[in-house]
Scaffold this motif. Structure first.
Motif, PDB file in Angstrom:
ATOM      1  N   MET A  98      40.663  27.925  37.172  1.00 30.31           N
ATOM      2  CA  MET A  98      39.829  26.729  37.084  1.00 30.31           C
ATOM      3  C   MET A  98      39.516  26.372  35.636  1.00 30.31           C
ATOM      4  O   MET A  98      39.573  25.206  35.247  1.00 30.31           O
ATOM      5  CB  MET A  98      38.533  26.916  37.889  1.00 30.31           C
ATOM      6  CG  MET A  98      38.714  26.790  39.390  1.00 30.31           C
ATOM      7  SD  MET A  98      37.143  26.723  40.305  1.00 30.31           S
ATOM      8  CE  MET A  98      36.721  28.457  40.346  1.00 30.31           C
ATOM      9  N   VAL A  99      39.203  27.390  34.827  1.00 29.99           N
ATOM     10  CA  VAL A  99      38.848  27.141  33.431  1.00 29.99           C
ATOM     11  C   VAL A  99      40.071  26.710  32.630  1.00 29.99           C
ATOM     12  O   VAL A  99      40.021  25.730  31.872  1.00 29.99           O
ATOM     13  CB  VAL A  99      38.215  28.405  32.802  1.00 29.99           C
ATOM     14  CG1 VAL A  99      38.048  28.219  31.295  1.00 29.99           C
ATOM     15  CG2 VAL A  99      36.874  28.705  33.445  1.00 29.99           C
ATOM     16  N   SER A 100      41.188  27.416  32.806  1.00 28.49           N
ATOM     17  CA  SER A 100      42.372  27.131  31.998  1.00 28.49           C
ATOM     18  C   SER A 100      43.003  25.782  32.341  1.00 28.49           C
ATOM     19  O   SER A 100      43.563  25.109  31.472  1.00 28.49           O
ATOM     20  CB  SER A 100      43.406  28.245  32.172  1.00 28.49           C
ATOM     21  OG  SER A 100      43.843  28.345  33.515  1.00 28.49           O
ATOM     22  N   LYS A 101      42.890  25.370  33.598  1.00 27.72           N
ATOM     23  CA  LYS A 101      43.487  24.102  34.020  1.00 27.72           C
ATOM     24  C   LYS A 101      42.459  22.978  34.110  1.00 27.72           C
ATOM     25  O   LYS A 101      42.791  21.857  34.488  1.00 27.72           O
ATOM     26  CB  LYS A 101      44.174  24.276  35.380  1.00 27.72           C
ATOM     27  CG  LYS A 101      45.288  25.314  35.383  1.00 27.72           C
ATOM     28  CD  LYS A 101      46.362  24.994  34.349  1.00 27.72           C
ATOM     29  CE  LYS A 101      47.463  26.059  34.339  1.00 27.72           C
ATOM     30  NZ  LYS A 101      48.485  25.766  33.306  1.00 27.72           N
ATOM     31  N   ARG A 102      41.210  23.298  33.780  1.00 24.22           N
ATOM     32  CA  ARG A 102      40.132  22.306  33.780  1.00 24.22           C
ATOM     33  C   ARG A 102      39.988  21.602  35.129  1.00 24.22           C
ATOM     34  O   ARG A 102      39.966  20.380  35.223  1.00 24.22           O
ATOM     35  CB  ARG A 102      40.361  21.272  32.673  1.00 24.22           C
ATOM     36  CG  ARG A 102      40.327  21.873  31.286  1.00 24.22           C
ATOM     37  CD  ARG A 102      40.483  20.825  30.205  1.00 24.22           C
ATOM     38  NE  ARG A 102      40.424  21.418  28.879  1.00 24.22           N
ATOM     39  CZ  ARG A 102      40.487  20.731  27.749  1.00 24.22           C
ATOM     40  NH1 ARG A 102      40.616  19.403  27.791  1.00 24.22           N
ATOM     41  NH2 ARG A 102      40.433  21.340  26.591  1.00 24.22           N
ATOM     42  N   ILE A 103      39.911  22.396  36.171  1.00 20.96           N
ATOM     43  CA  ILE A 103      39.686  21.874  37.515  1.00 20.96           C
ATOM     44  C   ILE A 103      38.447  22.542  38.105  1.00 20.96           C
ATOM     45  O   ILE A 103      38.087  23.649  37.701  1.00 20.96           O
ATOM     46  CB  ILE A 103      40.908  22.096  38.430  1.00 20.96           C
ATOM     47  CG1 ILE A 103      41.371  23.563  38.386  1.00 20.96           C
ATOM     48  CG2 ILE A 103      42.051  21.170  38.041  1.00 20.96           C
ATOM     49  CD1 ILE A 103      42.579  23.840  39.234  1.00 20.96           C
ATOM     50  N   SER A 104      37.808  21.868  39.024  1.00 21.49           N
ATOM     51  CA  SER A 104      36.523  22.365  39.527  1.00 21.49           C
ATOM     52  C   SER A 104      36.589  22.903  40.951  1.00 21.49           C
ATOM     53  O   SER A 104      35.582  23.385  41.463  1.00 21.49           O
ATOM     54  CB  SER A 104      35.481  21.242  39.472  1.00 21.49           C
ATOM     55  OG  SER A 104      35.897  20.138  40.267  1.00 21.49           O
ATOM     56  N   GLY A 105      37.752  22.826  41.588  1.00 23.13           N
ATOM     57  CA  GLY A 105      37.862  23.320  42.950  1.00 23.13           C
ATOM     58  C   GLY A 105      39.298  23.675  43.299  1.00 23.13           C
ATOM     59  O   GLY A 105      40.235  23.002  42.875  1.00 23.13           O
ATOM     60  N   LEU A 106      39.461  24.756  44.066  1.00 19.55           N
ATOM     61  CA  LEU A 106      40.791  25.215  44.466  1.00 19.55           C
ATOM     62  C   LEU A 106      40.852  25.400  45.976  1.00 19.55           C
ATOM     63  O   LEU A 106      40.067  26.178  46.540  1.00 19.55           O
ATOM     64  CB  LEU A 106      41.117  26.561  43.801  1.00 19.55           C
ATOM     65  CG  LEU A 106      41.293  26.571  42.283  1.00 19.55           C
ATOM     66  CD1 LEU A 106      41.270  28.016  41.779  1.00 19.55           C
ATOM     67  CD2 LEU A 106      42.605  25.902  41.905  1.00 19.55           C
ATOM     68  N   PRO A 107      41.762  24.720  46.663  1.00 19.90           N
ATOM     69  CA  PRO A 107      41.955  25.004  48.075  1.00 19.90           C
ATOM     70  C   PRO A 107      42.481  26.434  48.263  1.00 19.90           C
ATOM     71  O   PRO A 107      43.267  26.917  47.443  1.00 19.90           O
ATOM     72  CB  PRO A 107      43.013  23.976  48.511  1.00 19.90           C
ATOM     73  CG  PRO A 107      42.961  22.904  47.468  1.00 19.90           C
ATOM     74  CD  PRO A 107      42.603  23.604  46.194  1.00 19.90           C
ATOM     75  N   VAL A 108      42.027  27.074  49.305  1.00 16.74           N
ATOM     76  CA  VAL A 108      42.532  28.396  49.667  1.00 16.74           C
ATOM     77  C   VAL A 108      43.464  28.209  50.857  1.00 16.74           C
ATOM     78  O   VAL A 108      43.050  27.677  51.893  1.00 16.74           O
ATOM     79  CB  VAL A 108      41.380  29.358  50.014  1.00 16.74           C
ATOM     80  CG1 VAL A 108      41.924  30.748  50.327  1.00 16.74           C
ATOM     81  CG2 VAL A 108      40.363  29.429  48.875  1.00 16.74           C
ATOM     82  N   VAL A 109      44.730  28.598  50.684  1.00 22.64           N
ATOM     83  CA  VAL A 109      45.738  28.337  51.708  1.00 22.64           C
ATOM     84  C   VAL A 109      46.451  29.624  52.100  1.00 22.64           C
ATOM     85  O   VAL A 109      46.463  30.601  51.344  1.00 22.64           O
ATOM     86  CB  VAL A 109      46.775  27.309  51.215  1.00 22.64           C
ATOM     87  CG1 VAL A 109      46.106  25.983  50.877  1.00 22.64           C
ATOM     88  CG2 VAL A 109      47.545  27.829  50.008  1.00 22.64           C
ATOM     89  N   ASP A 110      47.063  29.606  53.290  1.00 23.91           N
ATOM     90  CA  ASP A 110      47.882  30.744  53.701  1.00 23.91           C
ATOM     91  C   ASP A 110      49.298  30.573  53.153  1.00 23.91           C
ATOM     92  O   ASP A 110      49.574  29.650  52.386  1.00 23.91           O
ATOM     93  CB  ASP A 110      47.868  30.910  55.227  1.00 23.91           C
ATOM     94  CG  ASP A 110      48.453  29.710  55.960  1.00 23.91           C
ATOM     95  OD1 ASP A 110      49.162  28.886  55.329  1.00 23.91           O
ATOM     96  OD2 ASP A 110      48.219  29.590  57.177  1.00 23.91           O
TER      97      ASP A 110
END
Length: 208
Positions: free
Chosen positions: A79-91
């Motif tokens: 999140m910090v390195s790509k400057r994003i605030s949310g990540l989907p969790v997927v299978d």
């Protein structure tokens, strides 16, 4: 700045009064009701073009995601390195299982009073206050599964921005995951995407 010519064309109370009196039939409605209705119609008309834009046109893709076994520290670094605030969790097949956000990460660190309605400065204030009292932050070494939000609100790519805005308002969220009918992640729409659409349309509308 408003255009004085536009103001002259906009009907005022006297115009609505004359329009109501000119009707040949009785209408159980006041001038104020007519004015409120006209104002609401004008607002909806001004939003119509932008909100009719399809989700597929503005969503960010491809979406960076993590798996349930991903360590929280790894997700935070992404999140910090790509400057994003949310990540989907997927299978392994790309089906949505949950979402991990910067807010979830801060709560996992024990940063108090971080709520979804807090702005950046309130969040930073809580973070530095926590550092002042505890000296350091220890990153939990467990996986994102323990901290992710499992009930994720999604939209479909064929929906429009009106649907996205309503979903964000109703659920007090900053981003919406775009999924197909099998809940496979296709993209993401964030508040930044909505702001970009607004400014793109505003720039196009300005006289060159």
């Amino acid at each position: 700045m408003s255009n004085p010519h536009d103001d002259r064309k906009r009907p005022g109370r006297a115009d609505f009064q004359r329009a109501l009196q000119s009707m040949d039939t009785y209408m159980d409605i006041t001038v104020e009701d007519l004015m409120a209705l006209a104002q609401r119609a004008e607002q909806l008309a001004s939003r119509r073009d932008t909100e009719a834009i399809g989700v597929a046109q503005v969503m960010s893709q491809p979406v960076r995601s993590v798996h349930p076994q991903t360590l929280l520290s790894e997700a935070a670094h992404l999140m910090v390195s790509k400057r994003i605030s949310g990540l989907p969790v997927v299978d392994d097949t790309g089906h949505l299982l949950g979402i991990i956000t910067e807010a979830d990460f801060l709560r996992a660190l024990g940063v108090p009073a971080h709520e979804s309605h807090h702005n950046l400065w309130q969040t930073l204030e809580s973070l530095f206050s926590h550092l002042a009292h505890h000296g350091k932050l220890e990153t939990p070494d467990d996986s994102v599964t323990a901290h992710m939000v499992k009930k994720v609100v999604c939209v479909a790519p064929e929906q429009d921005l009106h649907d996205v805005i309503e979903v964000m308002k109703r659920n007090s969220i900053k981003r919406v995951v775009v999924c197909d009918k099998d809940r496979r992640v296709l993209g993401m729409v964030t508040r930044s995407d909505l702001v970009r659409v607004f400014f793109d349309r505003y720039t196009e509308a300005r006289p060159g």
